[in-house]
Write a protein that holds these residues in place. Structure first.
Motif, PDB file in Angstrom:
ATOM      1  N   ALA A   1     -45.022 -46.404  91.902  1.00 40.21           N
ATOM      2  CA  ALA A   1     -44.085 -47.003  92.542  1.00 40.21           C
ATOM      3  C   ALA A   1     -43.663 -46.211  94.146  1.00 40.21           C
ATOM      4  CB  ALA A   1     -42.576 -46.558  91.900  1.00 40.21           C
ATOM      5  N   PHE A   2     -44.255 -45.181  94.266  1.00 38.10           N
ATOM      6  CA  PHE A   2     -44.454 -44.591  95.519  1.00 38.10           C
ATOM      7  C   PHE A   2     -44.792 -45.591  96.589  1.00 38.10           C
ATOM      8  CE2 PHE A   2     -43.357 -40.976  92.858  1.00 38.10           C
ATOM      9  CZ  PHE A   2     -42.330 -40.362  93.791  1.00 38.10           C
ATOM     10  N   ALA A   3     -45.831 -46.343  96.187  1.00 31.36           N
ATOM     11  CA  ALA A   3     -46.254 -47.631  97.121  1.00 31.36           C
ATOM     12  C   ALA A   3     -45.706 -48.740  97.060  1.00 31.36           C
ATOM     13  CB  ALA A   3     -47.721 -47.920  96.400  1.00 31.36           C
ATOM     14  N   LEU A   4     -44.582 -48.836  96.546  1.00 35.46           N
ATOM     15  CA  LEU A   4     -43.385 -49.812  96.723  1.00 35.46           C
ATOM     16  C   LEU A   4     -42.430 -49.705  97.561  1.00 35.46           C
ATOM     17  CD1 LEU A   4     -43.741 -50.812  92.912  1.00 35.46           C
ATOM     18  CD2 LEU A   4     -44.740 -52.058  94.893  1.00 35.46           C
ATOM     19  N   PRO A   5     -41.583 -50.612  97.978  1.00 33.71           N
ATOM     20  CA  PRO A   5     -40.472 -50.586  98.773  1.00 33.71           C
ATOM     21  C   PRO A   5     -39.369 -49.851  97.726  1.00 33.71           C
ATOM     22  CG  PRO A   5     -41.330 -52.741  99.170  1.00 33.71           C
ATOM     23  CD  PRO A   5     -42.212 -51.913  98.121  1.00 33.71           C
ATOM     24  N   ARG A   6     -38.466 -49.186  98.297  1.00 34.74           N
ATOM     25  CA  ARG A   6     -37.424 -48.666  97.336  1.00 34.74           C
ATOM     26  C   ARG A   6     -36.753 -49.488  96.532  1.00 34.74           C
ATOM     27  NH1 ARG A   6     -32.377 -48.017  96.797  1.00 34.74           N
ATOM     28  NH2 ARG A   6     -31.954 -49.133  98.704  1.00 34.74           N
ATOM     29  N   ARG A   7     -36.152 -50.698  97.102  1.00 33.39           N
ATOM     30  CA  ARG A   7     -35.583 -51.654  96.106  1.00 33.39           C
ATOM     31  C   ARG A   7     -36.449 -52.249  95.117  1.00 33.39           C
ATOM     32  NH1 ARG A   7     -30.493 -53.249  97.886  1.00 33.39           N
ATOM     33  NH2 ARG A   7     -29.991 -52.618  99.788  1.00 33.39           N
ATOM     34  N   THR A   8     -37.729 -52.433  95.320  1.00 35.29           N
ATOM     35  CA  THR A   8     -38.546 -52.975  94.481  1.00 35.29           C
ATOM     36  C   THR A   8     -38.734 -51.892  93.142  1.00 35.29           C
ATOM     37  OG1 THR A   8     -39.618 -54.176  96.055  1.00 35.29           O
ATOM     38  CG2 THR A   8     -40.876 -54.054  94.149  1.00 35.29           C
TER      39      THR A   8
ATOM     40  N   ALA B   1     -36.050 -38.216  93.747  1.00 36.89           N
ATOM     41  CA  ALA B   1     -34.989 -38.175  94.519  1.00 36.89           C
ATOM     42  C   ALA B   1     -35.100 -38.666  95.856  1.00 36.89           C
ATOM     43  CB  ALA B   1     -34.228 -36.858  94.358  1.00 36.89           C
ATOM     44  N   ARG B   2     -36.139 -38.378  96.641  1.00 34.44           N
ATOM     45  CA  ARG B   2     -36.114 -38.683  98.031  1.00 34.44           C
ATOM     46  C   ARG B   2     -36.769 -40.062  98.102  1.00 34.44           C
ATOM     47  NH1 ARG B   2     -38.143 -33.266  98.381  1.00 34.44           N
ATOM     48  NH2 ARG B   2     -40.354 -33.940  97.917  1.00 34.44           N
ATOM     49  N   LYS B   3     -37.134 -40.562  97.051  1.00 35.97           N
ATOM     50  CA  LYS B   3     -37.905 -41.840  97.029  1.00 35.97           C
ATOM     51  C   LYS B   3     -36.826 -42.754  97.221  1.00 35.97           C
ATOM     52  CE  LYS B   3     -40.421 -45.602  96.368  1.00 35.97           C
ATOM     53  NZ  LYS B   3     -41.225 -46.215  97.571  1.00 35.97           N
TER      54      LYS B   3
END
Length: 233
Positions: free
Chosen positions: A21-28, A105-107
């Motif tokens: 998920a770190f490779a995805l936009p936050r909303r995604t 938390a930051r993501k």
């Protein structure tokens, strides 16, 4: 005991499985965070017999809001993620230092605050909160800053009032009784029904003193009622 083991195992599984998920936009990636919160609540009901009731969803106003919630337990730190659409939770900075957990938390755009930094911390918190509102999110703060045992004297900090004055949006108070079933600093979990009640919003046009008094009165009155209701059931 079984629930506590499963709760933290579940957290580890989601953190590992969610690394892509770190490779995805936050909303995604946001559905992953909400899934973890919902699964945690499901395990709490299945293993500890602790159900959840959310009241007052119809009181939520449209548009950006500040949410000020009572804080009795670890439970609401994840349960509120399922109640609001895209919450940005104000949390103590030290939590962002925890390996992997802090990355998430930051993501997901949570708002860290350094309690020892005084006015500088408030300034940074308000800037981050404004950015979250501008992004269409809901800002969530625990006005007392830390967990308080059910029935304990309230200890409201200035952060919620500072955000209210800066953001200029309605503030939605939230009362709950989670500390009866998931006590702070204790290993036990108890069966019953945690009630989270969304209260009538406070209009964004009050002064600091009036807002602070109104917020505390609404949250504490409703929380006391929920505690009495639970103890009588």
């Amino acid at each position: 005991m079984l629930f506590n083991i499963v709760f933290y195992l579940n957290l580890v599984v989601f953190m590992i499985a969610g690394l892509p998920a770190f490779a995805l936009p936050r909303r995604t990636a946001l559905p992953l965070l909400k899934a973890w919160a919902r699964v945690s609540g499901w395990w709490l009901k299945v293993l500890a017999g602790t159900a959840v009731e959310v009241r007052g969803r119809g009181r939520l106003p449209g548009g950006p809001i500040l949410v000020a919630a009572k804080h009795q337990s670890l439970w609401e730190t994840f349960a509120l993620l399922t109640v609001f659409d895209d919450p940005a939770v104000v949390l103590k900075r030290e939590l962002t230092w925890i390996p992997v957990f802090g990355w998430y938390a930051r993501k997901f755009g949570m708002i860290p605050v350094d309690r020892d930094a005084g006015p500088r911390a408030l300034k940074r918190m308000m800037a981050a909160a404004q950015a979250a509102l501008d992004d269409g999110r809901q800002v969530v703060i625990f006005p007392e800053g830390t967990r308080r045992a059910p029935g304990a004297a309230p200890a409201y900090k200035p952060g919620a009032a500072a955000l209210y004055l800066r953001l200029g949006v309605p503030c939605v108070p939230v009362a709950l009784n989670s500390g009866l079933y998931w006590p702070r600093r204790r290993f036990m979990r108890y069966p019953g029904t945690i009630v989270l009640e969304i209260l009538d919003p406070i209009a964004p046009d009050l002064g600091r003193r009036r807002f602070s008094a109104e917020l505390e009165e609404r949250i504490e009155t409703a929380t006391a009622r929920l505690l009495t209701e639970a103890e009588g059931s």
